[in-house]
Design an enzyme around this catalytic site. Structure first.
Site, PDB file in Angstrom:
ATOM      1  N   ASP A  61       1.151  -1.614   0.145  1.00  0.00           N
ATOM      2  CA  ASP A  61      -0.025   0.214   0.292  1.00  0.00           C
ATOM      3  C   ASP A  61       1.202   1.257   0.189  1.00  0.00           C
ATOM      4  O   ASP A  61       1.561   0.812   1.042  1.00  0.00           O
ATOM      5  CB  ASP A  61      -0.695   0.267   1.596  1.00  0.00           C
ATOM      6  CG  ASP A  61      -1.741   1.207   1.495  1.00  0.00           C
ATOM      7  OD1 ASP A  61      -1.681   1.788   0.377  1.00  0.00           O
ATOM      8  OD2 ASP A  61      -2.826   1.029   2.309  1.00  0.00           O
ATOM      9  N   TYR A 150      -7.526  16.379  -8.751  1.00  0.00           N
ATOM     10  CA  TYR A 150      -6.682  16.216  -9.085  1.00  0.00           C
ATOM     11  C   TYR A 150      -5.688  16.507 -10.270  1.00  0.00           C
ATOM     12  O   TYR A 150      -3.911  15.612 -10.463  1.00  0.00           O
ATOM     13  CB  TYR A 150      -7.324  14.999 -10.142  1.00  0.00           C
ATOM     14  CG  TYR A 150      -6.682  14.407 -11.012  1.00  0.00           C
ATOM     15  CD1 TYR A 150      -6.706  13.172 -10.761  1.00  0.00           C
ATOM     16  CD2 TYR A 150      -6.702  14.197 -12.297  1.00  0.00           C
ATOM     17  CE1 TYR A 150      -5.458  11.866 -11.125  1.00  0.00           C
ATOM     18  CE2 TYR A 150      -5.931  13.350 -13.325  1.00  0.00           C
ATOM     19  CZ  TYR A 150      -5.892  11.848 -12.420  1.00  0.00           C
ATOM     20  OH  TYR A 150      -4.850  11.040 -13.640  1.00  0.00           O
ATOM     21  N   GLY A 151      -5.486  17.402 -10.554  1.00  0.00           N
ATOM     22  CA  GLY A 151      -4.398  18.247 -11.817  1.00  0.00           C
ATOM     23  C   GLY A 151      -2.885  18.596 -10.986  1.00  0.00           C
ATOM     24  O   GLY A 151      -2.520  18.516 -10.921  1.00  0.00           O
ATOM     25  N   ALA A 152      -3.775  18.670  -9.356  1.00  0.00           N
ATOM     26  CA  ALA A 152      -2.940  19.605  -8.571  1.00  0.00           C
ATOM     27  C   ALA A 152      -1.381  18.942  -8.647  1.00  0.00           C
ATOM     28  O   ALA A 152      -0.512  18.503  -8.247  1.00  0.00           O
ATOM     29  CB  ALA A 152      -3.296  20.104  -7.610  1.00  0.00           C
TER      30      ALA A 152
HETATM   31  N1  NAP Z   1      -8.316   6.554 -16.221  1.00  0.00           N
HETATM   32  C1  NAP Z   1      -7.594   7.773 -16.745  1.00  0.00           C
HETATM   33  O1  NAP Z   1      -8.753   8.640 -17.424  1.00  0.00           O
HETATM   34  C2  NAP Z   1      -6.232   8.652 -17.184  1.00  0.00           C
HETATM   35  C3  NAP Z   1      -5.841   9.890 -17.516  1.00  0.00           C
HETATM   36  C4  NAP Z   1      -4.887  10.068 -17.429  1.00  0.00           C
HETATM   37  C5  NAP Z   1      -3.629   9.449 -16.881  1.00  0.00           C
HETATM   38  N2  NAP Z   1      -3.804   8.550 -15.653  1.00  0.00           N
HETATM   39  C6  NAP Z   1      -3.008   8.060 -14.585  1.00  0.00           C
HETATM   40  O2  NAP Z   1      -3.152   6.888 -15.213  1.00  0.00           O
HETATM   41  C7  NAP Z   1      -2.408   5.990 -13.582  1.00  0.00           C
HETATM   42  C8  NAP Z   1      -3.066   4.359 -14.076  1.00  0.00           C
HETATM   43  O3  NAP Z   1      -4.591   4.744 -14.073  1.00  0.00           O
HETATM   44  P1  NAP Z   1      -5.420   3.876 -15.001  1.00  0.00           P
HETATM   45  O4  NAP Z   1      -6.849   4.462 -15.666  1.00  0.00           O
HETATM   46  O5  NAP Z   1      -5.060   2.451 -14.992  1.00  0.00           O
HETATM   47  O6  NAP Z   1      -6.488   3.812 -12.876  1.00  0.00           O
HETATM   48  P2  NAP Z   1      -6.709   2.198 -12.533  1.00  0.00           P
HETATM   49  O7  NAP Z   1      -7.463   1.407 -13.430  1.00  0.00           O
HETATM   50  O8  NAP Z   1      -7.651   2.748 -11.517  1.00  0.00           O
HETATM   51  O9  NAP Z   1      -5.215   1.883 -11.448  1.00  0.00           O
HETATM   52  C9  NAP Z   1      -4.748   2.226 -10.494  1.00  0.00           C
HETATM   53  C10 NAP Z   1      -4.119   1.785  -9.728  1.00  0.00           C
HETATM   54  O10 NAP Z   1      -3.611   2.284  -8.847  1.00  0.00           O
HETATM   55  C11 NAP Z   1      -3.319   1.338  -7.207  1.00  0.00           C
HETATM   56  N3  NAP Z   1      -3.150   2.227  -6.410  1.00  0.00           N
HETATM   57  C12 NAP Z   1      -4.323   3.329  -6.063  1.00  0.00           C
HETATM   58  N4  NAP Z   1      -4.082   3.234  -4.637  1.00  0.00           N
HETATM   59  C13 NAP Z   1      -2.645   2.942  -4.205  1.00  0.00           C
HETATM   60  C14 NAP Z   1      -2.438   2.361  -3.071  1.00  0.00           C
HETATM   61  N5  NAP Z   1      -2.541   3.733  -2.025  1.00  0.00           N
HETATM   62  N6  NAP Z   1      -1.234   1.654  -2.788  1.00  0.00           N
HETATM   63  C15 NAP Z   1      -1.266   1.207  -4.270  1.00  0.00           C
HETATM   64  N7  NAP Z   1      -1.612   1.193  -5.266  1.00  0.00           N
HETATM   65  C16 NAP Z   1      -2.520   1.687  -5.529  1.00  0.00           C
HETATM   66  C17 NAP Z   1      -4.289   0.811  -7.516  1.00  0.00           C
HETATM   67  O11 NAP Z   1      -4.688  -1.007  -7.147  1.00  0.00           O
HETATM   68  P3  NAP Z   1      -4.594  -1.869  -6.167  1.00  0.00           P
HETATM   69  O12 NAP Z   1      -6.679  -1.402  -6.228  1.00  0.00           O
HETATM   70  O13 NAP Z   1      -5.183  -2.744  -7.094  1.00  0.00           O
HETATM   71  O14 NAP Z   1      -3.543  -1.715  -5.342  1.00  0.00           O
HETATM   72  C18 NAP Z   1      -4.770   0.198  -9.307  1.00  0.00           C
HETATM   73  O15 NAP Z   1      -4.343  -0.846  -9.513  1.00  0.00           O
HETATM   74  C19 NAP Z   1      -3.056   6.581 -12.561  1.00  0.00           C
HETATM   75  O16 NAP Z   1      -1.304   7.280 -12.431  1.00  0.00           O
HETATM   76  C20 NAP Z   1      -4.169   7.627 -13.454  1.00  0.00           C
HETATM   77  O17 NAP Z   1      -4.088   9.110 -12.648  1.00  0.00           O
HETATM   78  C21 NAP Z   1      -4.777   8.098 -16.161  1.00  0.00           C
END
Ligand code: NAP
Length: 272
Positions: A61, A150-152
């Site tokens: 975590d 989020y943007g911050a």
């Molecule tokens: N989807 C979008 O629209 C988008 C756009 C631009 C950028 N992003 C960025 O791309 C990245 C991946 O996004 P995604 O769309 O793949 O999101 P996602 O499917 O929600 O995956 C995010 C992952 O982060 C992990 N996570 C969250 N809190 C955590 C914690 N405290 N400790 C360890 N792991 C943690 C979760 O793992 P577990 O829950 O399995 O622990 C989850 O697998 C993120 O940084 C997001 O900000 C996303």
């Protein structure tokens, strides 16, 4: 770096973008240390990638410092030479957001990747070549209503990556940033998806973002923003920070439409 030479610590490995990136990296010959909180999901992913020879797991975590430091120790002992910070939490909605949500998103999206990078730096600097890739967001360079918090976090991550890249320039560690636009994963709840539709925000498939991340790792470029016209908007906004202030009326309307108590109260005022 060539994928065959990569030993990648991937956070957020079981997520939408992380899972696709894990598959792309494994298919290209990289070895992976998959990190996330859900050990069963990590294990299932590792098995699907070919088992311990190709991918191993470490549950952690990232909001708990002891857990984060254990992950860093495990990754260094395993011999990682690439770190991809793909873990993240969303925070969508008009201000004010609950303080607990602000803390969660700042901890996960900004503080955790900084702490994990710092913890791994001595190990990475001892490698002949190493890479740290931060997954940021277009919203880290372009302020959009509903995504202030989020943007911050992503803007902070971008500043951190840029300064660290310059600080470590000339050494073995290359620091990189990928800024995707909206991507179709479980990260975006129904409200966010409805807002994206109402505002005409384009969404990419997670496989496309993973392909871009792999390309960035291989060609070692410093930064890449995904999507057009997002790239243009980010450039204009960087050069003229107030130029686009007038174009977000549709976004404000979409935000107001989902706010249950938007506008003046219709409740009778209590007598003074
Ligand atoms: N989807 C979008 O629209 C988008 C756009 C631009 C950028 N992003 C960025 O791309 C990245 C991946 O996004 P995604 O769309 O793949 O999101 P996602 O499917 O929600 O995956 C995010 C992952 O982060 C992990 N996570 C969250 N809190 C955590 C914690 N405290 N400790 C360890 N792991 C943690 C979760 O793992 P577990 O829950 O399995 O622990 C989850 O697998 C993120 O940084 C997001 O900000 C996303």
């Amino acid at each position: 770096m060539k994928p065959q030479a990569m030993r990648v610590l991937l956070t957020g490995a079981a997520g939408g973008i992380g899972g696709e990136l894990a598959r792309s990296l494994a298919a290209s010959g990289a070895r992976l240390l998959l990190a996330g909180r859900d050990q069963a999901a990590l294990q299932a992913l590792a098995s699907s990638l070919g088992g311990p020879e190709r991918a191993t797991t470490c549950a952690a975590d990232l909001r708990e410092e002891a857990s984060l430091l254990r992950l860093a120790t495990t990754a260094a002992a395993w011999g990682c030479n690439v770190v991809v910070h793909a873990a993240g939490r969303p925070a969508f909605g008009a201000a004010p957001l609950p303080a607990a949500q602000l803390r969660e998103v700042l901890d996960t999206n900004l503080l955790a990747p900084m702490l994990l990078t710092q913890a791994l730096l001595p190990h990475l600097q001892a490698q002949p070549a190493a890479q740290v890739l931060f997954v940021g967001s277009v919203l880290g360079s372009l302020g959009v209503p509903g995504f202030a918090a989020y943007g911050a976090t992503k803007g902070g991550l971008r500043a951190y990556a840029q300064a660290l890249r310059r600080e470590l320039g000339g050494g073995p560690v290359r620091v990189q940033l990928l800024a995707p636009r909206a991507t179709r994963t479980a990260f975006n709840d129904d409200a966010t998806t409805a807002y994206n539709r109402a505002t005409g925000t384009a969404e990419d498939a997670p496989a496309a973002v993973a392909a871009a991340a792999l390309r960035l790792l291989v060609d070692e470029a410093a930064e890449r923003t995904l999507g057009w016209p997002e790239r243009l908007a980010v450039r204009l906004n960087g050069a003229f920070p107030t130029l686009l202030d007038g174009v977000f009326g549709k976004h404000r309307a979409a935000l107001a439409a989902r706010r249950p108590h938007a506008g003046p109260s219709t409740q009778p005022r209590p007598a003074p």
